[in-house]
Motif scaffolding. Structure first.
Motif, PDB file in Angstrom:
ATOM      1  N   ALA A 145      -8.066 -36.647 -11.788  1.00 59.29           N
ATOM      2  CA  ALA A 145      -8.917 -36.302 -10.644  1.00 59.29           C
ATOM      3  C   ALA A 145     -10.290 -35.859 -11.140  1.00 59.29           C
ATOM      4  CB  ALA A 145      -8.267 -35.194  -9.813  1.00 59.29           C
ATOM      5  N   ALA A 146     -11.245 -35.816 -10.223  1.00 63.95           N
ATOM      6  CA  ALA A 146     -12.604 -35.380 -10.561  1.00 63.95           C
ATOM      7  C   ALA A 146     -13.151 -34.541  -9.416  1.00 63.95           C
ATOM      8  CB  ALA A 146     -13.522 -36.576 -10.815  1.00 63.95           C
ATOM      9  N   MET A 147     -13.957 -33.563  -9.769  1.00 64.13           N
ATOM     10  CA  MET A 147     -14.647 -32.714  -8.801  1.00 64.13           C
ATOM     11  C   MET A 147     -16.140 -32.986  -8.935  1.00 64.13           C
ATOM     12  SD  MET A 147     -14.652 -28.551  -8.576  1.00 64.13           S
ATOM     13  CE  MET A 147     -15.962 -27.665  -7.734  1.00 64.13           C
ATOM     14  N   ILE A 148     -16.770 -33.356  -7.838  1.00 62.15           N
ATOM     15  CA  ILE A 148     -18.178 -33.774  -7.842  1.00 62.15           C
ATOM     16  C   ILE A 148     -18.962 -32.887  -6.884  1.00 62.15           C
ATOM     17  CG2 ILE A 148     -19.762 -35.705  -7.472  1.00 62.15           C
ATOM     18  CD1 ILE A 148     -17.339 -37.566  -7.892  1.00 62.15           C
ATOM     19  N   LEU A 149     -20.151 -32.461  -7.304  1.00 60.50           N
ATOM     20  CA  LEU A 149     -20.996 -31.579  -6.500  1.00 60.50           C
ATOM     21  C   LEU A 149     -22.229 -32.316  -6.004  1.00 60.50           C
ATOM     22  CD1 LEU A 149     -21.004 -28.422  -8.809  1.00 60.50           C
ATOM     23  CD2 LEU A 149     -19.436 -28.946  -6.940  1.00 60.50           C
ATOM     24  N   PHE A 150     -22.723 -31.863  -4.846  1.00 60.87           N
ATOM     25  CA  PHE A 150     -23.975 -32.367  -4.275  1.00 60.87           C
ATOM     26  C   PHE A 150     -24.753 -31.158  -3.770  1.00 60.87           C
ATOM     27  CE2 PHE A 150     -20.671 -35.494  -3.855  1.00 60.87           C
ATOM     28  CZ  PHE A 150     -21.256 -36.644  -4.364  1.00 60.87           C
ATOM     29  N   VAL A 151     -25.942 -30.951  -4.308  1.00 58.39           N
ATOM     30  CA  VAL A 151     -26.733 -29.779  -3.951  1.00 58.39           C
ATOM     31  C   VAL A 151     -28.071 -30.206  -3.379  1.00 58.39           C
ATOM     32  CG1 VAL A 151     -25.640 -28.314  -5.683  1.00 58.39           C
ATOM     33  CG2 VAL A 151     -27.663 -29.618  -6.293  1.00 58.39           C
ATOM     34  N   ASP A 152     -28.688 -29.263  -2.658  1.00 53.94           N
ATOM     35  CA  ASP A 152     -30.025 -29.431  -2.093  1.00 53.94           C
ATOM     36  C   ASP A 152     -30.063 -30.490  -0.999  1.00 53.94           C
ATOM     37  OD1 ASP A 152     -31.203 -27.432  -3.780  1.00 53.94           O
ATOM     38  OD2 ASP A 152     -31.036 -28.867  -5.409  1.00 53.94           O
ATOM     39  N   ASP A 153     -31.210 -31.159  -0.857  1.00 56.00           N
ATOM     40  CA  ASP A 153     -31.445 -32.021   0.297  1.00 56.00           C
ATOM     41  C   ASP A 153     -30.430 -33.163   0.383  1.00 56.00           C
ATOM     42  OD1 ASP A 153     -33.613 -30.423   0.760  1.00 56.00           O
ATOM     43  OD2 ASP A 153     -35.033 -31.761  -0.258  1.00 56.00           O
ATOM     44  N   ASP A 154     -30.030 -33.476   1.605  1.00 51.75           N
ATOM     45  CA  ASP A 154     -29.138 -34.612   1.896  1.00 51.75           C
ATOM     46  C   ASP A 154     -27.811 -34.534   1.148  1.00 51.75           C
ATOM     47  OD1 ASP A 154     -31.147 -35.651   3.504  1.00 51.75           O
ATOM     48  OD2 ASP A 154     -32.035 -36.777   1.859  1.00 51.75           O
ATOM     49  N   ALA A 155     -27.329 -33.328   0.899  1.00 53.06           N
ATOM     50  CA  ALA A 155     -26.085 -33.196   0.148  1.00 53.06           C
ATOM     51  C   ALA A 155     -24.923 -33.879   0.874  1.00 53.06           C
ATOM     52  CB  ALA A 155     -25.773 -31.723  -0.092  1.00 53.06           C
ATOM     53  N   ALA A 156     -24.829 -33.687   2.186  1.00 56.73           N
ATOM     54  CA  ALA A 156     -23.728 -34.291   2.943  1.00 56.73           C
ATOM     55  C   ALA A 156     -23.819 -35.806   2.929  1.00 56.73           C
ATOM     56  CB  ALA A 156     -23.750 -33.765   4.372  1.00 56.73           C
ATOM     57  N   ALA A 157     -25.020 -36.333   3.180  1.00 56.79           N
ATOM     58  CA  ALA A 157     -25.192 -37.784   3.203  1.00 56.79           C
ATOM     59  C   ALA A 157     -24.897 -38.403   1.844  1.00 56.79           C
ATOM     60  CB  ALA A 157     -26.624 -38.131   3.632  1.00 56.79           C
ATOM     61  N   ARG A 158     -25.342 -37.725   0.786  1.00 53.13           N
ATOM     62  CA  ARG A 158     -25.099 -38.260  -0.550  1.00 53.13           C
ATOM     63  C   ARG A 158     -23.619 -38.157  -0.912  1.00 53.13           C
ATOM     64  NH1 ARG A 158     -27.310 -35.360  -4.306  1.00 53.13           N
ATOM     65  NH2 ARG A 158     -28.312 -33.717  -3.068  1.00 53.13           N
ATOM     66  N   GLY A 159     -22.936 -37.115  -0.403  1.00 56.29           N
ATOM     67  CA  GLY A 159     -21.507 -37.008  -0.635  1.00 56.29           C
ATOM     68  C   GLY A 159     -20.742 -38.138   0.028  1.00 56.29           C
ATOM     69  N   VAL A 160     -21.116 -38.460   1.275  1.00 58.01           N
ATOM     70  CA  VAL A 160     -20.481 -39.578   1.988  1.00 58.01           C
ATOM     71  C   VAL A 160     -20.747 -40.884   1.240  1.00 58.01           C
ATOM     72  CG1 VAL A 160     -20.505 -40.935   4.104  1.00 58.01           C
ATOM     73  CG2 VAL A 160     -20.557 -38.437   4.227  1.00 58.01           C
ATOM     74  N   ALA A 161     -21.996 -41.067   0.803  1.00 62.16           N
ATOM     75  CA  ALA A 161     -22.343 -42.289   0.073  1.00 62.16           C
ATOM     76  C   ALA A 161     -21.555 -42.393  -1.226  1.00 62.16           C
ATOM     77  CB  ALA A 161     -23.842 -42.300  -0.223  1.00 62.16           C
ATOM     78  N   CYS A 162     -21.326 -41.270  -1.885  1.00 62.59           N
ATOM     79  CA  CYS A 162     -20.554 -41.274  -3.125  1.00 62.59           C
ATOM     80  C   CYS A 162     -19.103 -41.663  -2.846  1.00 62.59           C
ATOM     81  CB  CYS A 162     -20.624 -39.907  -3.793  1.00 62.59           C
ATOM     82  SG  CYS A 162     -19.753 -39.812  -5.378  1.00 62.59           S
ATOM     83  N   GLY A 163     -18.528 -41.105  -1.774  1.00 61.32           N
ATOM     84  CA  GLY A 163     -17.153 -41.460  -1.418  1.00 61.32           C
ATOM     85  C   GLY A 163     -17.011 -42.948  -1.153  1.00 61.32           C
ATOM     86  N   GLU A 164     -17.977 -43.507  -0.413  1.00 64.40           N
ATOM     87  CA  GLU A 164     -17.952 -44.942  -0.129  1.00 64.40           C
ATOM     88  C   GLU A 164     -18.093 -45.751  -1.414  1.00 64.40           C
ATOM     89  OE1 GLU A 164     -17.371 -46.448   2.785  1.00 64.40           O
ATOM     90  OE2 GLU A 164     -17.004 -44.463   3.633  1.00 64.40           O
ATOM     91  N   ALA A 165     -18.961 -45.279  -2.316  1.00 65.44           N
ATOM     92  CA  ALA A 165     -19.151 -45.985  -3.586  1.00 65.44           C
ATOM     93  C   ALA A 165     -17.885 -45.923  -4.433  1.00 65.44           C
ATOM     94  CB  ALA A 165     -20.335 -45.387  -4.345  1.00 65.44           C
TER      95      ALA A 165
END
Length: 448
Positions: free
Chosen positions: A307-327
């Motif tokens: 498993a892996a734990m990935i962080l997203f901070v600052d601007d557009d964190a939610a959008a970038r998290g969704v994009a990462c999941g899709e990727a």
């Protein structure tokens, strides 16, 4: 890291860095003061050894030159002692370096001018005077201060001063000018010139050693930072390397998106398999995780087995998290296609994403320090990843994520469907969940 985070880091650590730079400059001035004292003593000894070798017929003329030389050496010595004591007592300030450097250059110019006046020689013969040979030493002192502007200032001051003297003419050329010039070029003055060049060279050797020490230290720090990135994300390693230890230990609260991705039934799949095959499988998984994370400007906080734990901070964190999941899902599908082609089972994962406040900082003992991120947000993201199993989907997010990732910034929002709200393990109160991407039915052998 975004521009906003970089700006905040610069604001946070700029003041300590400026302070350290000022401290280094004052420490360099302490070294310069000691060298100035040493140079003064060396010149005095050399002058004493050479004065007895001068022709007796020229003693009256040379006595005034000797007095000027003694005064110059004494002034150099006193400036060295004064600046050293000022540094030692903690009253020396960075701006004072310019005054001391100006005094160094001024002594060269003034002493040379007095020598021309005393000898009644034309300015064109300025470089025949031994005092001019103090110039390399003054410039060597400037090198030790590691200030290009100060170095340029000293060069300009000495060059302009000597240039001005070279155009000067005494009121009356002394009839003994030729004899005095020959005296100035005799063995004893030449010995003094050589002594001054040797002393200037010694100062430059000290400067070279100091520069080499700083370069070695920089190389070691760069190697340590590079070594650190083998165990930490590059962004976190850079932040840790630039931060003060006490600030890292204190940590801080920050808003972040946390994503967990886990391979389904990896334990069952790996039982009885060759270690090399298992290692290659995990390596390929992590390579694809890193590629998807890089596309979305995320930070891989840690790997936990499969498993892996990935962080997203600052601007557009939610959008970038969704994009990462899709990727990540796209990467796993691409990998599965390749595995099916050689008769292997496809790879399926579960992904959970939540956004909220986390604590970030260094924890642990002196023997083992760890940069960690934890809090309720991390726990919820882990539970959402587990929720994928019971919900029969590959990607689960909280309502908070979709609220902060509008369609304009997260085109993948279409296709999300609500899941039954539930109270997650270890948490009080139900949370609204959304899922997408049903787990492929062809992976039954690896389901838990």
């Amino acid at each position: 890291m975004t521009k906003g985070l970089v700006a905040r880091l610069l604001d946070q650590f700029q003041a300590p860095r400026v302070t350290l730079l000022h401290e280094a400059q004052i420490e360099a001035e302490r070294l310069v003061a000691l060298l100035r004292i040493g140079v003064s003593v060396g010149l005095f000894v050399a002058l004493q050894l050479t004065v007895d070798q001068l022709p007796s017929a020229a003693l009256e003329y040379l006595q005034r030159q000797m007095n000027l030389a003694y005064l110059t050496i004494l002034a150099y010595f006193l400036i060295g002692v004064g600046s050293f004591l000022a540094v030692r007592c903690g009253v020396f300030r960075v701006w004072m370096i310019w005054g001391v450097a100006t005094a160094d250059c001024g002594f060269v110019i003034v002493n040379t001018w007095l020598g021309l006046m005393n000898s009644a020689l034309p300015g064109s013969m300025v470089f025949a005077l031994p005092s001019v040979w103090l110039s390399p030493m003054v410039l060597a002192f400037a090198v030790l201060r590691f200030n290009p502007m100060l170095q340029a200032y000293c060069v300009a001051l000495i060059a302009l001063g000597l240039l001005g003297l070279s155009f000067g003419e005494p009121p009356q050329i002394n009839p003994d000018a030729t004899a005095r010039l020959m005296t100035a070029m005799s063995v004893p003055p030449n010995v003094m010139r050589i002594v001054m060049l040797v002393l200037a060279g010694g100062v430059l050797i000290v400067a070279a050693l100091r520069t080499r020490t700083l370069l070695r230290r920089s190389i070691v720090e760069a190697e340590e930072k590079a070594y650190l990135t083998r165990y930490l994300p590059a962004q976190l390693a850079a932040e840790m390397a630039d931060s003060r230890p006490e600030a890292l230990r204190q940590g801080r609260h920050r808003r972040a998106g946390v994503l967990f991705v886990d391979i389904r039934a990896f334990t069952r799949w790996s039982e009885g398999r060759d270690p090399e095959e298992v290692g290659a499988f995990i390596t390929e998984f992590r390579r694809r995780v890193e590629r998807a994370t890089a596309k979305s400007r995320g930070i891989i906080d840690k790997y936990i087995g499969d498993a892996a734990m990935i962080l997203f901070v600052d601007d557009d964190a939610a959008a970038r998290g969704v994009a990462c999941g899709e990727a990540l899902l796209a990467e796993m599908e691409d990998w599965s296609v390749a595995r099916r082609a050689i008769g292997d089972a496809p790879v399926t994962v579960g992904i959970g994403l939540h956004i909220g406040e986390v604590f970030a900082g260094v924890v642990g003992t002196q023997e083992r320090l760890e940069y960690t991120v934890f809090g309720d947000t991390v726990n919820v993201a882990a539970r959402l990843q587990e929720r994928c199993k019971t919900a029969g989907v590959s990607f689960v997010v909280s309502e908070t994520v979709l609220a902060e990732a509008p369609e304009a910034r997260a085109p993948a929002r279409d296709g999300w469907f609500p899941l039954q709200a539930e109270v997650l393990r270890g948490r009080v109160g139900a949370i609204a969940l959304f899922g997408r991407g049903p787990i492929a039915s062809g992976n039954a052998e690896t389901e838990t």
